[in-house]
Design a protein around this motif. Structure first.
Motif, mmCIF file in Angstrom:
data_model
loop_
_atom_site.group_PDB
_atom_site.id
_atom_site.type_symbol
_atom_site.label_atom_id
_atom_site.label_comp_id
_atom_site.label_asym_id
_atom_site.label_seq_id
_atom_site.Cartn_x
_atom_site.Cartn_y
_atom_site.Cartn_z
ATOM 1 N N ILE A 86 0.879 -1.175 0.000
ATOM 2 C CA ILE A 86 0.000 0.000 0.000
ATOM 3 C C ILE A 86 0.913 1.221 0.000
ATOM 4 N N PRO A 87 1.170 1.805 -1.172
ATOM 5 C CA PRO A 87 2.112 2.925 -1.250
ATOM 6 C C PRO A 87 1.515 4.191 -0.650
ATOM 7 N N CYS A 88 2.399 5.077 -0.181
ATOM 8 C CA CYS A 88 1.930 6.314 0.438
ATOM 9 C C CYS A 88 1.387 7.299 -0.584
ATOM 10 N N TRP A 93 9.434 8.854 -4.541
ATOM 11 C CA TRP A 93 9.395 7.694 -5.433
ATOM 12 C C TRP A 93 7.981 7.394 -5.904
ATOM 13 N N CYS A 94 7.006 7.585 -5.025
ATOM 14 C CA CYS A 94 5.617 7.386 -5.449
ATOM 15 C C CYS A 94 5.218 8.403 -6.511
ATOM 16 N N ARG A 95 5.678 9.628 -6.357
ATOM 17 C CA ARG A 95 5.348 10.655 -7.345
ATOM 18 C C ARG A 95 5.942 10.314 -8.710
ATOM 19 N N LYS A 96 7.020 9.528 -8.721
ATOM 20 C CA LYS A 96 7.617 9.080 -9.975
ATOM 21 C C LYS A 96 6.993 7.778 -10.479
ATOM 22 N N GLY A 97 6.087 7.213 -9.701
ATOM 23 C CA GLY A 97 5.452 5.958 -10.084
ATOM 24 C C GLY A 97 6.285 4.729 -9.783
ATOM 25 N N LEU A 98 7.329 4.884 -8.962
ATOM 26 C CA LEU A 98 8.196 3.759 -8.585
ATOM 27 C C LEU A 98 7.776 3.274 -7.202
ATOM 28 N N ASN A 126 -6.150 -1.846 -4.118
ATOM 29 C CA ASN A 126 -5.195 -2.949 -4.178
ATOM 30 C C ASN A 126 -5.764 -4.203 -4.839
ATOM 31 N N LEU A 127 -6.980 -4.141 -5.303
ATOM 32 C CA LEU A 127 -7.608 -5.336 -5.869
ATOM 33 C C LEU A 127 -7.341 -5.479 -7.359
ATOM 34 N N LEU A 128 -7.202 -6.720 -7.780
ATOM 35 C CA LEU A 128 -7.151 -7.049 -9.200
ATOM 36 C C LEU A 128 -8.101 -8.206 -9.452
ATOM 37 N N LYS A 129 -8.957 -8.053 -10.442
ATOM 38 C CA LYS A 129 -9.914 -9.100 -10.773
ATOM 39 C C LYS A 129 -9.239 -10.148 -11.650
ATOM 40 N N VAL A 130 -9.590 -11.405 -11.422
ATOM 41 C CA VAL A 130 -9.045 -12.520 -12.191
ATOM 42 C C VAL A 130 -10.218 -13.360 -12.698
ATOM 43 N N LYS A 131 -10.105 -13.843 -13.925
ATOM 44 C CA LYS A 131 -11.166 -14.668 -14.489
ATOM 45 C C LYS A 131 -11.423 -15.902 -13.626
ATOM 46 N N LYS A 132 -12.684 -16.285 -13.553
ATOM 47 C CA LYS A 132 -13.061 -17.413 -12.697
ATOM 48 C C LYS A 132 -12.538 -18.744 -13.215
ATOM 49 N N SER A 133 -12.053 -18.765 -14.432
ATOM 50 C CA SER A 133 -11.465 -19.992 -14.978
ATOM 51 C C SER A 133 -10.086 -20.286 -14.388
ATOM 52 N N VAL A 134 -9.457 -19.304 -13.747
ATOM 53 C CA VAL A 134 -8.118 -19.474 -13.171
ATOM 54 C C VAL A 134 -8.241 -20.078 -11.771
ATOM 55 N N LYS A 135 -7.495 -21.128 -11.504
ATOM 56 C CA LYS A 135 -7.542 -21.775 -10.197
ATOM 57 C C LYS A 135 -7.052 -20.823 -9.108
ATOM 58 N N PHE A 136 -7.618 -20.981 -7.920
ATOM 59 C CA PHE A 136 -7.258 -20.079 -6.829
ATOM 60 C C PHE A 136 -5.777 -20.169 -6.468
ATOM 61 N N PHE A 293 -0.425 1.994 -10.770
ATOM 62 C CA PHE A 293 -0.403 0.973 -9.722
ATOM 63 C C PHE A 293 -1.460 -0.099 -9.987
ATOM 64 N N PRO A 294 -1.109 -1.388 -9.867
ATOM 65 C CA PRO A 294 0.181 -1.916 -9.426
ATOM 66 C C PRO A 294 1.209 -2.081 -10.533
ATOM 67 N N GLY A 295 0.808 -1.884 -11.792
ATOM 68 C CA GLY A 295 1.778 -1.907 -12.876
ATOM 69 C C GLY A 295 1.733 -3.152 -13.730
ATOM 70 N N LYS A 296 2.537 -3.100 -14.801
ATOM 71 C CA LYS A 296 2.566 -4.153 -15.813
ATOM 72 C C LYS A 296 3.003 -5.504 -15.243
ATOM 73 N N ASP A 297 3.897 -5.491 -14.237
ATOM 74 C CA ASP A 297 4.346 -6.753 -13.643
ATOM 75 C C ASP A 297 3.141 -7.600 -13.233
#
Length: 353
Positions: A86-88, A93-98, A126-136, A293-297
């Motif tokens: 949870i970035p500040c 660094w947050c202002r630079k997106g790092l 902080n949430l990212l949705k994932v397709k229901k076809s993907v195992k937990f 946030f959270p970015g391409k990774d």
């Protein structure tokens, strides 16, 4: 609900605790799978966390069962994971997106309660949705996968590059899969456990080397006709392995240090000479959070699970109930214990919601 709480290093207890109360910008997630991160192990067995008692765990997947009034983009029934940082959003660094470099961050599982519990409260941001076809259990490994991708991005990986993965833990094995999916020219994996090297082969490694049984420098030079490899990433955190990575690299090779050693590193004259004359690049890789946030990774990791066959199936070595968690940390602390990704199912193994 049941949860694993750490009171002090070596003091983990499975307890009944109150269900989390959510704020307006949070959701309540039923945790279907939570992984043990490599950072959880020294935290639980040696160094402790920033607050205690605390519920550990930051690699998880689950189902939203309740949403706060201010939550707009998610609803009950969504399958989700959550980047644990949870970035500040205010520091340099947050202002630079790092965001991985944030000076004043919060973090699930080390600075606030985490996911080794039946339920966890998570901010919508902080949430990212994932397709229901993907195992937990795959959803729960988006974090180590994102760390692997972050290291590959730092290395400037491109199709056709030859790659050395030093350390076949979970993150290293995700890096092997990513390199294979994206068309690496040659993938070499080094470890000291034959069992982990077998996992690496299944993940897509072209060559595996047990460094206890053969000299990896000689082997790599033989495999590459003395040239070396374009990218060398150390996932082990072993100082001896980190030093040796120099000799795996080709001239102008890119070396990435991701594994945490908690130790110093001294270069010899010969090693420094090759770093300079070989024009090597040595770079640190820390976490996996960028802009937006959270970015391409993270977003690419989820896409890999959803569309391209990325999987944790052959990486998971243990599947446990919450009640079994304290004992597994004791076994790890005793040493010489083989494991890869340890996956915990707080609401029951095999439960799908």
């Amino acid at each position: 609900m049941k949860a694993v709480r750490m009171y002090a290093p070596g003091d983990l207890r499975v307890e009944e605790v109150k269900d989390p109360e959510i704020e307006e910008d949070e959701v309540l997630v039923k945790v279907m799978a939570v992984g043990v991160c490599g950072s959880d192990i020294p935290r639980a067995n040696k160094y402790g966390a920033h607050v205690s008692p605390i519920i550990l765990g930051h690699e998880f997947g689950g189902i939203i069962v309740k949403a706060g009034k201010a939550v707009k983009r998610f609803q009950e029934g969504d399958h989700v994971t959550a980047p644990p940082l949870i970035p500040c959003m205010e520091c340099h660094w947050c202002r630079k997106g790092l965001y991985s470099l944030c000076d004043h961050y919060d973090y699930y599982g080390s600075r606030r309660d985490g996911a080794m519990a039946q339920y966890i409260a998570v901010k919508e941001s902080n949430l990212l949705k994932v397709k229901k076809s993907v195992k937990f259990e795959d959803v729960a490994t988006a974090d180590p996968c994102a760390n692997a991708l972050h290291a590959m991005y730092k290395a400037g990986f491109q199709k056709g590059d030859t790659v050395c993965i030093n350390g076949a833990g979970a993150i290293g094995l995700f890096a092997v899969q990513y390199a294979k999916i994206k068309g690496a020219g040659q993938i070499v994996v080094i470890d000291i456990w034959d069992e982990k090297l077998k996992m690496a082969k299944e993940a897509g490694a072209d060559f595996i080397i047990n460094s206890k049984k053969e000299d990896p420098v000689e082997k790599i030079h033989a495999l590459t006709q003395g040239v070396g490899l374009d990218i060398v990433i150390d996932f082990s955190g072993s100082p001896a392995a980190q030093k040796q990575c120099i000799w795996y690299a080709a001239k102008q090779g890119r070396i990435i240090f991701l594994g945490i050693s908690h130790q110093g590193l001294n270069w010899s004259e010969k090693e420094v000479d090759y770093i300079m004359r070989g024009e090597l690049t040595i770079t640190g890789s820390w976490n996996s959070f960028t802009k937006p946030f959270p970015g391409k990774d993270w977003t690419e990791s989820i896409e890999l699970f959803e569309k391209y066959g990325m999987t944790s199936r052959n990486i998971i070595s243990h599947r446990l109930k919450l009640e079994e968690v304290p004992d597994i940390f004791v076994k790890i602390a005793e040493g010489n214990y083989l494991f890869s990704k340890i996956m915990i199912y707080p609401n029951g193994i095999g439960m799908e919601g």
